[in-house]
Write an enzyme that holds these catalytic residues in place. Structure first.
Site, PDB file in Angstrom:
ATOM      1  N   LYS A  88       0.800  -1.346   0.086  1.00 18.67           N
ATOM      2  CA  LYS A  88      -0.077   0.006  -0.055  1.00 18.67           C
ATOM      3  C   LYS A  88       0.952   1.110   0.004  1.00 18.67           C
ATOM      4  CE  LYS A  88      -4.252  -1.857   0.714  1.00 18.67           C
ATOM      5  NZ  LYS A  88      -4.130  -3.230   1.136  1.00 18.67           N
ATOM      6  N   GLU A 110     -10.375   5.776   2.644  1.00 21.67           N
ATOM      7  CA  GLU A 110     -11.274   4.549   3.050  1.00 21.67           C
ATOM      8  C   GLU A 110     -10.381   3.517   3.527  1.00 21.67           C
ATOM      9  OE1 GLU A 110     -10.491   4.915   0.065  1.00 21.67           O
ATOM     10  OE2 GLU A 110      -9.692   3.021  -0.506  1.00 21.67           O
ATOM     11  N   SER A 375       1.884 -10.022  -0.792  1.00 21.33           N
ATOM     12  CA  SER A 375       1.571  -8.329  -0.915  1.00 21.33           C
ATOM     13  C   SER A 375       1.791  -7.581   0.395  1.00 21.33           C
ATOM     14  CB  SER A 375      -0.130  -8.263  -1.294  1.00 21.33           C
ATOM     15  OG  SER A 375      -0.803  -9.114  -0.707  1.00 21.33           O
TER      16      SER A 375
HETATM   17  C1  PLP Z   1      -5.148  -4.282   0.576  1.00 19.58           C
HETATM   18  C2  PLP Z   1      -4.368  -5.489   0.624  1.00 19.58           C
HETATM   19  C3  PLP Z   1      -4.613  -6.349  -0.411  1.00 19.58           C
HETATM   20  C4  PLP Z   1      -5.764  -6.112  -1.438  1.00 19.58           C
HETATM   21  O1  PLP Z   1      -5.952  -5.002  -2.176  1.00 19.58           O
HETATM   22  P1  PLP Z   1      -5.475  -4.890  -3.506  1.00 19.58           P
HETATM   23  O2  PLP Z   1      -5.744  -3.644  -4.175  1.00 19.58           O
HETATM   24  O3  PLP Z   1      -6.166  -5.942  -4.231  1.00 19.58           O
HETATM   25  O4  PLP Z   1      -3.878  -5.187  -3.774  1.00 19.58           O
HETATM   26  C5  PLP Z   1      -3.945  -7.412  -0.753  1.00 19.58           C
HETATM   27  N1  PLP Z   1      -2.824  -7.634   0.229  1.00 19.58           N
HETATM   28  C6  PLP Z   1      -2.642  -6.975   1.274  1.00 19.58           C
HETATM   29  C7  PLP Z   1      -1.458  -7.430   2.314  1.00 19.58           C
HETATM   30  C8  PLP Z   1      -3.501  -5.765   1.459  1.00 19.58           C
HETATM   31  O5  PLP Z   1      -3.098  -4.910   2.575  1.00 19.58           O
END
Ligand code: PLP
Length: 391
Positions: A88, A110, A375
């Site tokens: 993020k 948000e 992610s």
């Molecule tokens: C927010 C989040 C996601 C999902 O959001 P995307 O916009 O689809 O990337 C995926 N993995 C993590 C660790 C997140 O914090």
């Protein structure tokens, strides 16, 4: 041809379906962003922050033990090691600087899992911006450590008690705030969803994930991987990871949350089971009833719990540029434990969906080089994981 077109369309998807009061703000944002993109000082400042503050480049890690166990050559792009623990921050740093560039002093956002809220509050503290975060009451309860972090960082957290009290309701409240305060405030949107130009801006700020991965893999092997796999909520980590591989020989696979199963209300697999519709200002695949009501959705991971998806993913689905599949809560939890106990990496439950799909289909990927975008890290999910798993 590069997408979106000048009206913000990816094929038939995308666009700017917003009240008149926001059209000016979005047009102003688009113009400012185009200057920002070609402004050397701003770009240098962003690159410096990504490097010295956020910790880029993040490693590309070959998981030796897990590869041996599964027969798949498994690599992880370690966005979990980025400052604040998820991808993020790539986007919030970019949009934070863009806010300053536009001369605005306040950001609103948000948040679902709380990760985007934390990344936004972090950048607000770093850049001296006022910050308000909208968060569904249900998400506040399941992500309390992140709520505390946001408050400690100086942000105001406003609970949203309308609708299903999750991400989509928080987005509605944030949009309402933006309409009221558009002169002083930038809406720092957290995924590749929403009206044009947000899907493009967020994708561009996340593109660094895929471009680094491509360079790192090529430096190692002088070739491209066979597959790139990422979880899809709103779709920002996946879009950023896939972008530089679209149209190449690399198979891009987006994994949606199948939750408790693919029945109404049990999942949030918008691309797999949705139909085109308008949500939060753009046309994209959407989980809706036959009379157009947005459906309740569910996933064990708050970050995937969203009935829509970014419009570029809808376009990639229709054009077969990316293959979209699903993974259940149970499969994701199992993958989370497996990665933790085989490699010493506790992944976020969101990211565990990407791994879960590969582990459940390891035969299909036997011998292939597969890169999974990790992610985020799983510390925020410990309570959820431990509730479900007997140690
Ligand atoms: C927010 C989040 C996601 C999902 O959001 P995307 O916009 O689809 O990337 C995926 N993995 C993590 C660790 C997140 O914090």
């Amino acid at each position: 041809m590069t997408y979106p077109d000048s009206n913000g369309y990816f094929g038939i998807f995308g666009g700017m379906f917003v009240p008149e009061t926001l059209v000016n703000a979005l047009t102003e944002l688009e113009e400012a962003y185009n200057y920002f993109l070609h402004h050397d000082t701003m770009q240098n400042q962003l690159n410096e922050l990504l490097h010295h503050y956020a910790g880029r480049p993040t490693p590309l890690y070959f998981a030796q033990r897990l590869s041996k166990q599964t027969g798949v050559q498994l690599y992880f792009k370690r966005e979990d090691l980025l400052h604040t623990g998820a991808h993020k921050l790539n986007n919030t740093l970019g949009q934070g600087l863009l806010t300053q560039f536009m001369g605005k002093k306040r950001i609103i956002a948000e948040t679902g899992a709380g990760q985007h809220g934390v990344a936004t509050a972090t950048v607000a503290a770093l850049l001296g911006l006022e910050c308000t975060i909208y968060m569904g009451q249900v998400d506040i309860e399941r992500q309390m450590p992140n709520v505390k972090r946001m408050k400690l960082l100086g942000a105001e957290v406003i609970p949203v008690t309308s609708g299903s009290q999750t991400l989509k309701d928080a987005i509605n409240e944030a949009l309402r705030d933006w309409v009221r305060n558009v002169k002083t405030t930038h809406y720092l949107l957290g995924s590749v969803s929403g009206p044009h130009p947000f899907p493009t801006i967020v994708r561009d700020f996340q593109k660094v994930i895929g471009s680094e991965t491509k360079q790192q893999f090529q430096a190692l092997y002088g070739t491209l991987p066979d597959y790139c796999v990422a979880c899809v909520g709103g779709g920002s980590n996946a879009a950023g990871f896939f972008y530089d591989f679209i149209g190449s020989t690399v198979g891009c696979i987006g994994v949606e949350a199948a939750g408790k199963g693919l029945f109404p209300g049990g999942h949030c697999a918008s691309l797999t089971l949705g139909t085109p519709g308008i949500l939060h200002g753009s046309l994209s695949y959407l989980l809706q009833t036959s009379d157009g009501q947005v459906m309740d959705v569910y996933s064990i991971s708050a970050g995937l719990d969203y009935p829509g998806v970014g419009p570029e993913h809808s376009f990639w689905k229709e054009s077969n540029a990316v293959h979209y599949v699903t993974c259940t809560d149970e499969q994701a939890l199992k993958a989370c434990i497996t990665l933790t106990q085989t490699e010493g990496i506790i992944p976020a439950l969101e990211s565990s969906h990407a791994l879960g799909y590969i582990l459940c289909n390891s035969q299909k990927f036997n011998g292939s080089n597969v890169i999974i975008n990790l992610s985020g890290r799983g510390d925020k999910d410990l309570d959820t994981i431990l509730k479900e798993v007997k140690l």
